[in-house]
Design a protein around this motif. Structure first.
Motif, PDB file in Angstrom:
ATOM      1  N   HIS A  61       0.861  -1.183   0.000  1.00  0.00           N
ATOM      2  CA  HIS A  61       0.000   0.000   0.000  1.00  0.00           C
ATOM      3  C   HIS A  61       0.894   1.229   0.000  1.00  0.00           C
ATOM      4  CE1 HIS A  61       0.898  -0.471   4.260  1.00  0.00           C
ATOM      5  NE2 HIS A  61       0.141   0.523   4.641  1.00  0.00           N
ATOM      6  N   HIS A  63       1.136   3.931   2.046  1.00  0.00           N
ATOM      7  CA  HIS A  63       1.546   4.690   3.225  1.00  0.00           C
ATOM      8  C   HIS A  63       3.058   4.895   3.184  1.00  0.00           C
ATOM      9  CE1 HIS A  63      -2.277   3.400   5.653  1.00  0.00           C
ATOM     10  NE2 HIS A  63      -2.524   4.317   4.741  1.00  0.00           N
ATOM     11  N   ASP A  65       5.581   4.836   5.175  1.00  0.00           N
ATOM     12  CA  ASP A  65       6.573   3.922   5.754  1.00  0.00           C
ATOM     13  C   ASP A  65       6.750   2.671   4.890  1.00  0.00           C
ATOM     14  OD1 ASP A  65       3.913   3.413   6.520  1.00  0.00           O
ATOM     15  OD2 ASP A  65       4.515   2.325   8.320  1.00  0.00           O
ATOM     16  N   HIS A  66       5.849   2.479   3.921  1.00  0.00           N
ATOM     17  CA  HIS A  66       5.945   1.318   3.024  1.00  0.00           C
ATOM     18  C   HIS A  66       6.395   1.687   1.614  1.00  0.00           C
ATOM     19  CE1 HIS A  66       3.855  -1.648   5.675  1.00  0.00           C
ATOM     20  NE2 HIS A  66       3.581  -0.517   6.279  1.00  0.00           N
ATOM     21  N   HIS A 143      -6.683  -2.319   7.138  1.00  0.00           N
ATOM     22  CA  HIS A 143      -5.728  -1.287   7.560  1.00  0.00           C
ATOM     23  C   HIS A 143      -5.830  -0.081   6.624  1.00  0.00           C
ATOM     24  CE1 HIS A 143      -1.881   0.596   8.607  1.00  0.00           C
ATOM     25  NE2 HIS A 143      -1.603   0.601   7.319  1.00  0.00           N
ATOM     26  N   ASP A 160       0.857  -4.568   6.062  1.00  0.00           N
ATOM     27  CA  ASP A 160       0.257  -4.318   7.370  1.00  0.00           C
ATOM     28  C   ASP A 160      -1.046  -5.097   7.558  1.00  0.00           C
ATOM     29  OD1 ASP A 160       2.271  -2.643   8.199  1.00  0.00           O
ATOM     30  OD2 ASP A 160       1.187  -0.781   7.781  1.00  0.00           O
TER      31      ASP A 160
END
Ligand SMILES: [Zn+2]
Length: 275
Positions: A61, A63, A65-66, A143, A160
């Motif tokens: 995804h 986000h 941090d990914h 999530h 996640d």
């Protein structure tokens, strides 16, 4: 499968990505934020690899941090194919809305935490549905609505969708930041994971966990616990304290990786939307 700890924020066990084989060469599963690009490069070098040796980037995804480093990675390595869900794809091509909402959430800590966000050229973006180079991609919302996971040979690249769990810990944190947490959708995603009978769950936060049923049971239990607390009117501060108690000895690390206050906000929004 190689596992690279990106030492996000100077902390081990916060963000770790994977190098996996595909039917078309090496792929990176999630890339972390731009702030950890030097750590990614060093981690690859530790295995005799360069960024240019990666043919594909599989994203769970978008986000930060990914996937925050996707744009800078493609600038550096213009042949890289970036796989993402159909809903996530437009936000890679034009990350301005994503950046605006993240800046609202993080304020001054945005830049040191995440570093640069850059567009991924459309020609590099591949929509992941069904078979992706020998990996089965499938939707795992909950999530985030645009979250997908990848499955092959007993390995689930979970992102996640299987929550957050520190190595050696039993607590599984159902990380639920705004804006589109979906409790029912998440349970359905766990069912979709179970059907595939994975032997190992490769989490970004953090590492590979092989007690799959125990892990998923705990995830669903904690998810319902959080949903119920917020539904019953628990305020943010009390929620954070309760989550700290649940997480036990590793509470600080869990909170750094997946801030409890954000999960309260995500759950609150979920219930407000349903009301
Ligand atoms: Zn996320």
């Amino acid at each position: 499968m190689l596992h690279l700890d990106l030492n996000f924020g100077g902390s081990p066990h916060a963000v770790g990505v994977y190098v996996v084989n595909t039917d078309d060469g090496l792929a990176l599963f999630d890339c972390g934020p731009s702030s950890t690009l030097p750590a990614l490069e060093a981690g690859l070098a530790g295995h005799g690899l360069r960024i240019e040796d990666l043919r594909h980037l599989l994203l769970s995804h978008i986000h930060l941090d990914h996937a925050g480093a996707a744009g800078p990675l493609v600038r550096r390595h213009p042949e890289l194919n970036v796989w993402v869900s159909e809903i996530g794809a437009p936000h890679l091509v034009d990350p301005s809305r994503l950046e605006r909402s993240a800046r609202r959430l993080y304020g001054e800590s945005f830049d040191p935490l995440w570093g640069e966000l850059a567009p991924v050229p459309e020609r590099n973006v591949r929509v992941a549905t069904g078979d992706v180079l020998g990996w089965e991609s499938f939707p795992t919302p909950g999530h985030a609505s645009h979250h997908i996971s990848y499955f092959r040979d007993g390995t689930l690249l979970a992102g996640d969708a299987a929550g957050v769990r520190m190595p050696g810990a039993s607590y599984v944190l159902p990380v639920s930041p705004p804006p589109d947490v979906d409790v029912e959708g998440w349970h359905a995603s766990v069912a979709a994971i179970r059907v595939r009978k994975p032997e190992r769950l490769a989490l970004i936060h953090f590492g590979v966990h092989e007690d799959v049923d125990v892990h998923l049971d705990r995830l669903e239990l904690e998810l319902d616990r959080w949903a119920e607390r917020v539904h019953d009117g628990m305020e943010q501060q009390a929620f954070v304290e309760a989550a700290q108690a649940d997480a036990g000895a590793d509470a600080d690390l869990y909170d750094r990786v997946a801030p409890f206050w954000q999960s309260w906000q995500g759950m609150k929004r979920y219930w407000d939307k349903r009301a």
